[in-house]
Write a protein that holds these residues in place. Sequence first.
Motif, short mmCIF file in Angstrom:
data_model
loop_
_atom_site.label_atom_id
_atom_site.label_comp_id
_atom_site.label_asym_id
_atom_site.label_seq_id
_atom_site.Cartn_x
_atom_site.Cartn_y
_atom_site.Cartn_z
N UNK A 51 9.64 -20.40 -22.24
CA UNK A 51 9.21 -20.16 -23.72
C UNK A 51 7.87 -19.81 -23.90
N UNK A 52 6.83 -20.81 -23.05
CA UNK A 52 5.70 -20.04 -22.43
C UNK A 52 5.57 -18.75 -22.19
N UNK A 53 6.32 -17.83 -21.29
CA UNK A 53 6.36 -16.58 -20.20
C UNK A 53 6.39 -15.56 -21.85
N UNK A 54 7.48 -15.82 -22.54
CA UNK A 54 7.86 -15.22 -24.04
C UNK A 54 6.51 -14.84 -24.86
N UNK A 55 6.70 -16.13 -24.95
CA UNK A 55 5.06 -16.45 -26.54
C UNK A 55 4.38 -15.26 -25.42
N UNK A 123 11.98 -7.03 -21.12
CA UNK A 123 13.05 -7.75 -20.28
C UNK A 123 13.33 -8.11 -18.89
N UNK A 124 12.56 -6.78 -18.27
CA UNK A 124 12.72 -7.08 -16.95
C UNK A 124 11.50 -8.86 -16.41
N UNK A 128 13.41 -11.30 -14.40
CA UNK A 128 13.04 -12.28 -13.57
C UNK A 128 12.89 -13.57 -13.27
N UNK A 129 12.71 -13.97 -14.18
CA UNK A 129 12.05 -15.73 -14.77
C UNK A 129 13.54 -16.74 -15.18
N UNK A 130 14.79 -15.86 -15.58
CA UNK A 130 15.43 -16.48 -16.33
C UNK A 130 15.08 -17.37 -17.89
N UNK A 131 14.49 -16.33 -18.57
CA UNK A 131 14.53 -16.70 -20.46
C UNK A 131 15.49 -15.93 -20.70
N UNK A 132 15.97 -16.41 -21.50
CA UNK A 132 17.43 -16.49 -22.68
C UNK A 132 16.53 -14.26 -23.49
N UNK A 133 17.38 -13.84 -23.64
CA UNK A 133 17.14 -13.03 -24.63
C UNK A 133 18.22 -12.71 -25.26
N UNK A 220 11.94 -17.10 -29.47
CA UNK A 220 11.53 -17.48 -28.75
C UNK A 220 12.53 -18.89 -28.37
N UNK A 221 11.87 -19.37 -30.02
CA UNK A 221 13.48 -20.99 -29.69
C UNK A 221 15.22 -20.21 -30.04
#
Lengths: 258, 312
Positions: A51-55, A123-124, A128-133, A220-221
Motif C-alpha cells: 500500500x505504501x509503495x503504491x501511495x 505496473x512494473x 515487482x513487489x507483488x502489489x495488486x493492481x 490502493x485499498x
Amino acid sequence: MLSAIRVAAIASNTVREAVRSRVLYVLLFFAVTLMLFGIVLSSLSYVESERILQDVAMAAMRVFGVAIAIFVGVNLIHKEVDRRTVYTILSKPLTRAEFLFGKFAGLVLTIWLQLAIMVACFMGVSALTGAEVGAGHAAAFVLLGGELALIVAVATLFSSFSTPLLSSFFTAGVWLAGHLTRDLRDVGLRSNSEWVGEAGVWLHRMLPDLQSFNLTIEAVHGLPVTAADVWLPLVYGAAYTTLLLLAATLIFDRRDFR
Amino acid sequence: MKPGSANRVVVRGALLALALAITIGAFGALDATPKIDRGEIFVPPAEQLRFASFGFDAVLSDYYWLMALQLVGDASKPVEGGSVAKLIDVVTALDPWVGHPYRFAAVWLTDSLENVHAANRLLARGVAYSPLDWRNRHYLGFNHFFYMGENAKAAGILEGALHLPGAPRYLAPLVAKLRTEREGLETARGFLASLVETSADPRTRAEYLKALDEIDTERRARLLDQARSIYKKRHGRDIERVEDLSTGQRPVLRKLPPAHPHFSSFAWEIDPETGDIVSGFYGARYRPYEHIRDKERRQRWLGDAAHVSRES
C-alpha cells in the motif's frame, strides 16, 4: 468554426516540439526515481508495504504530472511569441482559436504520453513487489489524466496573457486551491459568519474541484469505485476545460503581438 | 602560461579547498539526529493536516505511520503512549481505510486507562471504516473486557464479529462467558445453543458444543455451591473435600453430579487458590480468566479515574 485538421496539425507540431523539451525528461526521470524509491520506503514498514509503495508511486505521478503540465504548459504561447513564429503561423489561414486549441491538444497528448510511461513504471514496480493492481487503479489513472488536462487548460489560459513565470505561479496556485476547495467550503460552513460560509461555497463552485479526480485511496485499498465516480468528474473536467479554453481564446483574440 | 594566471589558479584552488573544508566542518557540526531521537515529535492535529495535504492524504498517512513505527521500534526508550496515539490518530484520519495501524494502536496503547480510551476511539473508527474486519472488533471488545472490566459491552462488540470472515471459533464461547456475568448462565446457554443450530461447519459446531459442556458443568458447580452453604449451616464448618457433601454423617447430597458431561473419570476439586469447587477437567470456574495482577491494575486505574472525576 474550428477546423479539426488545422487543430490536429498544430497539435502534432506541439507534440513534436514538446518531446524535445529537456524539462520534460528531467521531470519524468524524477517521477520514475521516486517510484523506485517507494520500494525502499515501503520496506520500512513491516505491514502493508504494498500500500505504501503504491501511495508513493501515485503521489509521484500526480506531482510530476502536474509539474510537467505547468512547466511545459506555461511556455506554450510565450515561446511562439518570443521566437516570433506566431506571426508566421497566424498569417496562415488559421484562426487564433484553432492555434490555441491545437496547442492545448498537443500538450495534453504529450502529457498523457508521459502519464502512460509513468503508469507502465507503476505496473512494473507493483508487479515487482507483488502489489495488486485492479480496476480501481485504472479509474484513478484515467481521472489523473483528466486532472492533468484541466491543469493544462489553466496553464493555457494564463499563458494567453501573462509571462511564463507568473503563469506558472498562477497555475500552481489554482492546482493547490483546487485540492482545497472542499475543505474551504466545509470550514466556511462551520463558521458563525454567514458571509464566510457563502464565500466558501462560492469558492468551491468557481475553482476546479480537483479532489473529485483523486481516487488514490480507493484504488490502493481496492474500495468499490462506481461508474459515476469516474464519468461525472470526467464530464465536469471536460466542461470546465472547455470554459477555460473559451476564456483563453477570448483573451488571445484581443492580444496585440506588436 | 600568462603571468599572473598561476597566481589566480592558486588563489582559486585555495578558495575551493577552504569552501570544501568549511562545508565538511559545518556538516559535521550539524545536529542531524532524527527528531524522534531528540524527543521532538510534533504531530499536528489530524484536521489541520488533512486541510494541508492537497490531495496527498495517503502519502502523508504513510509518513506518520513510518514515524510511529520508528517511535516504538527504538528499544532504548520506553514507548510514550500519548505520541503513539496522536500519530495513529493522524494516520487513520488521513487514510481511514488502513488496516494494521488500528491494531498497532490497540497493542501499544495499553499503559494507562487514558491511552486505552484513545485506542478504543481509534478501533471504533476502524470498525466504522472496515466493518467486515473481525480483528478491530476483537481488539475493541478485548480492551473493554480486559482493561475496563466492561464485560457486557465487550460481549456486544465481540458478538458483531462472530459471523465475519476469518473470525476465530473461540469468539462465540468467549461472548457467552462474558455475557454470563450480567445476563446469567441460561442466557449464555441459549445463545450458544442457537449458534449450534445455525452453524454449518462441523468444527465450529464442535467448538460450541464444547462450550455448552462447560456451561453444563458450571450449572452443576453452582448446585454444589448451594450444597456447600447448606453443609456449612448444618455442620458449622466448611467441607474439606467435595466428597464431604455426599459422604459422612448427614450428607447434603445423595450423590455428586459428574464433573464433566462426557468424561466420567474427572472429579470435583477445591481450587487451592480461590477455594472454589471446580471440575478437575476444567480446573477453573466458568468465567473469563483474569490474572490477579491484571485485576489489581484494572482496579487501580478505575479507582484513579473515579478519584479524578470526583475531584473535577
